[in-house]
Structure formats: C-alpha cells, structure tokens
Design a protein around this motif. Structure first.
Motif, mmCIF file in Angstrom:
data_model
loop_
_atom_site.group_PDB
_atom_site.id
_atom_site.type_symbol
_atom_site.label_atom_id
_atom_site.label_comp_id
_atom_site.label_asym_id
_atom_site.label_seq_id
_atom_site.Cartn_x
_atom_site.Cartn_y
_atom_site.Cartn_z
ATOM 1 N N SER A 38 0.729 -1.164 0.019
ATOM 2 C CA SER A 38 -0.183 0.072 0.091
ATOM 3 C C SER A 38 0.931 1.237 -0.053
ATOM 4 O O SER A 38 2.102 1.199 0.297
ATOM 5 N N THR A 40 0.125 5.833 0.611
ATOM 6 C CA THR A 40 -0.895 6.874 0.715
ATOM 7 C C THR A 40 -0.356 8.225 0.439
ATOM 8 O O THR A 40 0.920 8.447 0.603
ATOM 9 N N GLU A 53 -5.410 6.894 -0.972
ATOM 10 C CA GLU A 53 -4.980 5.619 -0.393
ATOM 11 C C GLU A 53 -5.244 4.563 -1.437
ATOM 12 O O GLU A 53 -6.095 4.561 -2.008
ATOM 13 N N HIS A 54 -3.950 3.699 -1.350
ATOM 14 C CA HIS A 54 -4.011 2.732 -2.525
ATOM 15 C C HIS A 54 -3.712 1.474 -1.602
ATOM 16 O O HIS A 54 -2.598 1.411 -1.004
ATOM 17 N N LYS A 55 -4.210 0.338 -1.813
ATOM 18 C CA LYS A 55 -3.925 -0.852 -1.145
ATOM 19 C C LYS A 55 -4.270 -2.172 -2.102
ATOM 20 O O LYS A 55 -5.278 -2.164 -2.724
ATOM 21 N N ALA A 65 -7.646 -4.458 -5.561
ATOM 22 C CA ALA A 65 -7.032 -3.207 -5.342
ATOM 23 C C ALA A 65 -8.132 -2.116 -4.731
ATOM 24 O O ALA A 65 -9.240 -2.097 -5.316
ATOM 25 N N HIS A 67 -9.011 1.848 -3.834
ATOM 26 C CA HIS A 67 -8.421 3.162 -4.056
ATOM 27 C C HIS A 67 -9.441 4.116 -3.333
ATOM 28 O O HIS A 67 -10.487 3.900 -3.621
ATOM 29 N N LEU A 95 -8.595 2.711 -12.726
ATOM 30 C CA LEU A 95 -8.492 1.395 -12.403
ATOM 31 C C LEU A 95 -8.442 0.333 -13.323
ATOM 32 O O LEU A 95 -7.613 -0.568 -13.262
#
Length: 106
Positions: A38, A40, A53-55, A65, A67, A95
């Motif tokens: 992840s 941020t 935030e990306h995880k 994913a 977002h 995405l």
C-alpha cells in the motif's frame, strides 16, 4: 487522471505530482509506503488535505485493489463536492488502466 509522477525515491516524505484531466497540476507527498502492499499520498489544498489511499490485497488467488480518496479540513465538504465528483467519474477508467498495465506485465 492524465498523468502522475514521483520525483525521487518512493518513500514516506517523497514528492510527486498529479495531472488531472481537468484542472491544474497538483503536488503530492507520500505519507505512507508499505512495499508491495500500500501507499498513501496527500495534496494540501486551501484549508483542506486531499488524501489518496492505495492498497493491494490477495483473496482466493486474486489481487484486489482498493483506491480511496478522502478530504479533511474545514473546506472538505466543498472540495469533496467539487473535486470528489470528478474523481468518482474517472476512477473506474483509472483502475481499469491500472489492471490492464499490470496484466500486460504478468
């Protein structure tokens, strides 16, 4: 999103920029980085912080994913309506582009 870039190392405190399809280029700061999991980034607006935030997570052999975009501060309701609505419209395409890029490299 038209373009994004990181200037230097991909570590907390690192900087970069986002160029939305509409609007000015935005400066970002990496606030959290968990390698292969992840990250941020934050962009400071007038009386507001916009946070992306990306995880990535693995579930039943599939990579998922997440977002998330959030706004914090006294003008967050205003920016949420103005900027958030544009982000919501563009997020599915963003995405899908990420998914396609990852699948081509696999």
């Amino acid at each position: 999103m038209k373009a994004s870039s990181i200037h230097g190392a991909f570590i907390p405190g690192g900087t970069g920029s986002l160029q939305p399809s509409k609007g000015p280029k935005a400066k970002i700061v990496l606030t959290e980085v968990v390698p292969n999991c992840s990250f941020t980034v934050e962009n400071k607006l007038s009386f507001c912080v916009m946070r992306f935030e990306h995880k990535l997570s693995n579930s039943s052999g599939e990579t998922k994913a997440l977002h998330r975009v959030s706004f914090e501060g006294s003008l967050s309701p205003l920016f949420g309506r103005l900027i958030g609505s544009q982000i919501r419209k563009g997020l599915p395409g963003t995405l899908q582009g990420l998914k396609s890029a990852v699948e081509q490299k696999s």
